[in-house]
Design a protein around this motif. Structure first.
Motif, PDB file in Angstrom:
ATOM      1  N   VAL A   1       0.862  -1.179   0.000  1.00  0.00           N
ATOM      2  CA  VAL A   1       0.000   0.000   0.000  1.00  0.00           C
ATOM      3  C   VAL A   1       0.898   1.229   0.000  1.00  0.00           C
ATOM      4  CG1 VAL A   1      -1.729   1.320   1.276  1.00  0.00           C
ATOM      5  CG2 VAL A   1      -1.898  -1.171   1.186  1.00  0.00           C
ATOM      6  N   LEU A   2       0.665   2.106  -0.974  1.00  0.00           N
ATOM      7  CA  LEU A   2       1.407   3.353  -1.093  1.00  0.00           C
ATOM      8  C   LEU A   2       0.650   4.431  -0.335  1.00  0.00           C
ATOM      9  CD1 LEU A   2       3.819   4.767  -2.480  1.00  0.00           C
ATOM     10  CD2 LEU A   2       2.260   5.261  -4.382  1.00  0.00           C
ATOM     11  N   HIS A   3       1.321   5.021   0.651  1.00  0.00           N
ATOM     12  CA  HIS A   3       0.732   6.082   1.473  1.00  0.00           C
ATOM     13  C   HIS A   3       1.346   7.408   1.036  1.00  0.00           C
ATOM     14  CE1 HIS A   3       0.946   8.858   4.937  1.00  0.00           C
ATOM     15  NE2 HIS A   3      -0.252   8.393   5.199  1.00  0.00           N
ATOM     16  N   ARG A   4       0.472   8.377   0.719  1.00  0.00           N
ATOM     17  CA  ARG A   4       0.921   9.712   0.320  1.00  0.00           C
ATOM     18  C   ARG A   4       0.118  10.704   1.155  1.00  0.00           C
ATOM     19  NH1 ARG A   4       2.634  10.553  -4.982  1.00  0.00           N
ATOM     20  NH2 ARG A   4       1.510   8.640  -5.472  1.00  0.00           N
ATOM     21  N   ASP A   5       0.794  11.746   1.724  1.00  0.00           N
ATOM     22  CA  ASP A   5       0.037  12.692   2.532  1.00  0.00           C
ATOM     23  C   ASP A   5       0.353  14.135   2.177  1.00  0.00           C
ATOM     24  OD1 ASP A   5       2.276  13.624   4.127  1.00  0.00           O
ATOM     25  OD2 ASP A   5       2.059  11.870   5.400  1.00  0.00           O
ATOM     26  N   SER A   6      -0.425  15.040   2.771  1.00  0.00           N
ATOM     27  CA  SER A   6      -0.338  16.463   2.460  1.00  0.00           C
ATOM     28  C   SER A   6       0.922  17.121   3.006  1.00  0.00           C
ATOM     29  CB  SER A   6      -1.583  17.180   2.982  1.00  0.00           C
ATOM     30  OG  SER A   6      -1.748  16.951   4.368  1.00  0.00           O
TER      31      SER A   6
ATOM     32  N   VAL B   1       4.085   0.671   2.306  1.00  0.00           N
ATOM     33  CA  VAL B   1       4.013  -0.279   3.413  1.00  0.00           C
ATOM     34  C   VAL B   1       3.951  -1.668   2.796  1.00  0.00           C
ATOM     35  CG1 VAL B   1       2.737  -1.003   5.457  1.00  0.00           C
ATOM     36  CG2 VAL B   1       2.796   1.417   4.822  1.00  0.00           C
ATOM     37  N   ARG B   2       4.825  -2.549   3.288  1.00  0.00           N
ATOM     38  CA  ARG B   2       4.953  -3.903   2.743  1.00  0.00           C
ATOM     39  C   ARG B   2       4.603  -4.932   3.818  1.00  0.00           C
ATOM     40  NH1 ARG B   2       8.847  -0.668   0.501  1.00  0.00           N
ATOM     41  NH2 ARG B   2       8.904  -0.724  -1.771  1.00  0.00           N
TER      42      ARG B   2
ATOM     43  N   GLU C   1      -3.115   3.669  -1.786  1.00  0.00           N
ATOM     44  CA  GLU C   1      -3.387   2.987  -3.045  1.00  0.00           C
ATOM     45  C   GLU C   1      -2.398   1.859  -3.272  1.00  0.00           C
ATOM     46  OE1 GLU C   1      -1.176   5.773  -6.271  1.00  0.00           O
ATOM     47  OE2 GLU C   1      -2.923   6.655  -5.276  1.00  0.00           O
ATOM     48  N   SER C   2      -2.847   0.873  -4.021  1.00  0.00           N
ATOM     49  CA  SER C   2      -1.945  -0.200  -4.443  1.00  0.00           C
ATOM     50  C   SER C   2      -1.048   0.366  -5.540  1.00  0.00           C
ATOM     51  CB  SER C   2      -2.741  -1.387  -4.995  1.00  0.00           C
ATOM     52  OG  SER C   2      -3.521  -1.966  -3.980  1.00  0.00           O
ATOM     53  N   PRO C   3       0.276   0.143  -5.448  1.00  0.00           N
ATOM     54  CA  PRO C   3       1.156   0.657  -6.502  1.00  0.00           C
ATOM     55  C   PRO C   3       0.915  -0.087  -7.814  1.00  0.00           C
ATOM     56  CG  PRO C   3       2.389  -0.665  -4.933  1.00  0.00           C
ATOM     57  CD  PRO C   3       0.990  -0.583  -4.416  1.00  0.00           C
ATOM     58  N   ARG C   4       1.426   0.470  -8.891  1.00  0.00           N
ATOM     59  CA  ARG C   4       1.336  -0.175 -10.210  1.00  0.00           C
ATOM     60  C   ARG C   4       2.728  -0.498 -10.684  1.00  0.00           C
ATOM     61  NH1 ARG C   4      -2.380   4.322 -11.107  1.00  0.00           N
ATOM     62  NH2 ARG C   4      -4.385   3.536 -10.489  1.00  0.00           N
ATOM     63  N   PRO C   5       3.048  -1.711 -11.030  1.00  0.00           N
ATOM     64  CA  PRO C   5       2.243  -2.917 -10.838  1.00  0.00           C
ATOM     65  C   PRO C   5       2.182  -3.294  -9.358  1.00  0.00           C
ATOM     66  CG  PRO C   5       4.414  -3.530 -11.612  1.00  0.00           C
ATOM     67  CD  PRO C   5       4.373  -2.012 -11.603  1.00  0.00           C
TER      68      PRO C   5
END
Length: 148
Positions: free
Chosen positions: A92-97, A104-105, A123-127
């Motif tokens: 899960v990719l965490h992005r904040d303001s 997070v793995r 969000e789930s990263p791509r790929p």
């Protein structure tokens, strides 16, 4: 809040003295997060708002997201709490303001503290990996730290 005292005084926690541990089996309810993630929410529930400082407990997966976008939770605000994200499978990719960007793995914890306000997305990263499985626990900050 963590107790940072290196030699804390012992304290008794729990129910009535001599009664032993208290066990409640809480039913989960399905809650949609973002566009594609369904979680099972244990807290809050009817009759039990919190357990100690824990005010939300969400569990998701294991979900097969091999042919799906995975977790897609758009930016949203938080105030007066901490979130603890614990991943079992996937990423899960965490992005904040504040400009933080962290993936997070599995077997990792993501900790976010939001006193006054912070907006973040997950969000789930791509790929991404074919499975997504994790939990998120929310901690209500004490009044003295709620607006930091």
């Amino acid at each position: 809040m963590s107790n940072l005292d290196v030699k804390p005084a012992p304290t008794t926690c729990g129910g009535e003295p001599g009664t032993g541990p208290v066990r409640d089996l809480l039913p989960a309810r399905q809650v949609q997060l973002g566009e594609s993630t369904m979680v099972r929410r244990l807290l809050p529930s009817l009759g039990r708002r919190m357990v100690g400082a824990w005010c939300f407990v969400d569990h998701y997966g294991p979900d097969d997201i091999a042919d799906e976008p995975g977790m897609q939770v758009p930016p949203h605000p938080h105030m007066g709490l901490q979130t603890v994200s614990w991943l079992h499978a996937g990423e899960v990719l965490h992005r904040d303001s504040l400009g933080n960007l962290q993936t997070v793995r599995p077997r990792e914890l993501g900790l976010m503290t939001s006193g006054r306000a912070i907006s973040h997305s997950e969000e789930s990263p791509r790929p991404h990996a074919p499975l997504l499985h994790g939990a998120q626990l929310w901690v209500a900050l004490p009044d003295t730290h709620r607006h930091r």
